[in-house]
Each structure stands twice: as C-alpha cells, then as structure tokens.
Scaffold this active site. Structure first.
Site, PDB file in Angstrom:
ATOM      1  N   HIS A  22     -44.342  26.597 -35.732  1.00  0.00           N
ATOM      2  CA  HIS A  22     -43.976  26.931 -37.108  1.00  0.00           C
ATOM      3  C   HIS A  22     -43.344  25.740 -37.825  1.00  0.00           C
ATOM      4  CE1 HIS A  22     -39.645  27.000 -36.280  1.00  0.00           C
ATOM      5  NE2 HIS A  22     -39.944  27.625 -35.146  1.00  0.00           N
ATOM      6  N   GLU A  72     -40.565  33.507 -29.422  1.00  0.00           N
ATOM      7  CA  GLU A  72     -39.636  32.511 -28.895  1.00  0.00           C
ATOM      8  C   GLU A  72     -38.749  33.158 -27.816  1.00  0.00           C
ATOM      9  OE1 GLU A  72     -38.978  29.737 -27.933  1.00  0.00           O
ATOM     10  OE2 GLU A  72     -38.504  28.541 -29.714  1.00  0.00           O
TER      11      GLU A  72
END
Length: 326
Positions: free
Chosen positions: A65, A177
C-alpha cells in the site's frame, strides 16, 4: 524469479493460528537438476535455468500500500503505532500521489490490460491503493454500475472511482498485516466498508466485525509467515492466471522470506527484501505439488489428423541394421 508452492492447500475460511502455538513450515523442495546429454556433458544448464509447464504457473503482481498516516507518525515515534487515532489508517496526500504514479506506470507498461483479478487486504489503506491503481476512471453519476470507491472515502478528498473497464476486486483476510495490538491494523466492519467500496467483493469474509485482531496479543512473525503460505496456496484455487495482490509490508516480508531458498542469493534477496510504499514486484508462482487442476489453454496434442510419426531415435533402436536420418 520463481515462488515455490508449499505442499498442502489451505482450508477456507481463514482461521488465525493460536498466537502462542508453533506453526511448522515445510521449505520448498529443490528443483530437479537437468543435464544435457551427448556433446554437452560438461554443461549443467540447471545452474541458470529450468523449464516448467506454463499452465502450472501464475503471475502475481505484489504491491505494498501507499503511504498511510501511521507510516508518518510511526517514523516520528514508534509508540505512535499504539495510538487509537490511527485506527484503520488511511492514505496521506503523499500516498495518493504515489498511487497516481503507480497507476501511470501500470498503464504505460500495459499491465492494466493483463490483470484478471485484484486481491486486496480488507483495510482502508490497501483498498484505497488497490482501487486507485487498478480501478477505472472517475465515476460518473447515471452509469448503471457500482463505484469501486465513493467520493472522499477514508478522508481521501478524492472523487468516486468507477468499476468500469477494470478487473474484479476481492477482499481477502489472509493477506492482512500483522494482527493485534496496533490499532492501525484493525479493520472496520464489512458493513461500513461496503458503503465505501461498493464494487469490491467481500463475500469471502465471514464476520462483519473484526474477530481476528486482539488488543493485547500481537501475531508472531512465524504465524504470519504460515498464514502467508496458506494465502499463496489459496491462490491455486483461483482460475485467474495473472493476479494483482495489494497488501502490507510485514505480510510481504515474512511470507516471501519462506521462498527462494533454492535460488541464487541475489535472487533470494530480490524476492524477500522489504517493500517500499506503493512498490510493485511481479513474480511467477510455480505449482510444484499439483495444487492447481486447470488444463493448459495453449498446449496442442498433435497427430491431427493421425499419421506415422516414429521418432528417428526410436527407429534406430528398433531397427539398428538400418540408418535413419531426419
């Protein structure tokens, strides 16, 4: 570069490994050594190359990202990752600039037209990155399709993004994550996400609320790596051959560190090194354990119409008294 596919497929849906239990890992098996026969006996071609059937491979385009507000605050003070104000961190204005630049790159190199599917972690910053890079143009009212992202989703100050002329998007919990402790890694409810990203498919996520994130237990690196390997195996349940995956630094680093053990050290380093914000790396995923079942779309069986085709080397073995030339 090649990612080796681990030996056992995962079960869906994803269930997090117990935070204190051990997760055994089976390292990828070594590739077989291929040696040339007569005339080239001193040449070990396997030292630099190998062959593998195309239909047992996938191309994966891995993207971290773009810059999120947690990246900025964490650079200033690591303790900031504990701040509730960073819950489900969104992209910064600089992060959106990074998205714009990567979008230009994938369009210029033709990657946009090749991708069959975009998989994204179900967190705000990854979904913003995914739709910003691989989504359609600005959404126009009156068009009878759902937008990938509504206007100003996640304090973005961005116009709505269309789902026209782009691949399907699907959110998958496997590629989140590190789970736990840091509020920036906790997701919102799927109900809220659906209102922000109407055209993203959330059907593989079982629970509306985040049941994986725990305030007092941080997922261990080895458990994250095991989850990542399950994700790689899960990709073989998909029919798509060219897939973009938008995910996170920790997930990428610990997952990819499980691969490349049979490669040259420089290739291993190229696979496993940390990703920068909005970095893209394209890799080939090889199915060594027959996890995939799709037949080749390009192989052709030959002998149509039927005819004699005895190879010359076989003919020599069958009729040593004769000499055959091809």
């Amino acid at each position: 570069m090649t990612l080796c596919s681990p030996s056992s497929p995962p079960s869906i849906p994803f269930v997090r490994s117990p935070p204190r239990s051990n997760s055994p890992h089976n390292p990828p098996r070594s590739l077989p050594i291929l040696r040339c026969a007569s005339g080239f006996s001193d040449m070990d071609v396997s030292a630099g190359s190998t062959l593998y059937p195309l239909h047992r491979c996938k191309t994966v385009h891995l993207v971290r990202h773009a810059q999120g507000i947690h990246n900025v605050e964490g650079e200033k003070d690591f303790k900031a990752y504990m701040s509730p104000e960073l819950f489900d961190a969104h992209l910064t204005p600089l992060g959106w600039d990074q998205v714009n630049n990567l979008r230009q790159h994938v369009n210029k190199c033709g990657l946009t037209k090749k991708i069959d599917l975009v998989i994204t972690s179900p967190l705000l910053r990854t979904m913003q990155t995914a739709v910003g890079v691989f989504g359609g143009e600005s959404y126009i009212d009156g068009i009878n399709v759902l937008p990938l992202m509504v206007e100003n989703a996640g304090n973005s100050s961005r116009p709505a993004i269309s789902s026209l002329n782009c691949p399907p998007f699907i959110a998958v919990e496997y590629c989140r994550e590190h789970l736990g402790v840091h509020p920036c890694d906790k997701r919102r409810s799927i109900t809220e996400y659906r209102s922000l990203f109407p055209a993203i498919d959330f059907s593989l996520i079982e629970n509306d609320e985040d049941m994986l994130w725990e305030a007092d237990i941080r997922e261990r690196n080895e458990d994250l790596a095991a989850r990542g390997m399950k994700f790689i195996n899960w990709l073989w349940t998909r029919k798509e051959k060219e897939i973009a995956v938008v995910t996170h630094s920790g997930f990428l680093y610990h997952t990819l560190s499980m691969y490349g053990k049979d490669c040259h050290p420089s290739i291993k380093d190229e696979i496993c090194k940390h990703f920068a914000n909005c970095e893209l790396r394209s890799m080939v995923l090889v199915d060594r354990s027959m996890l995939g079942s799709d037949p080749s779309s390009s192989n052709y069986p030959g002998k149509i119409p039927q005819g004699l085709d005895l190879p010359s080397d076989v003919a020599n073995e069958k009729h040593p008294e004769k000499k055959f030339h091809t």
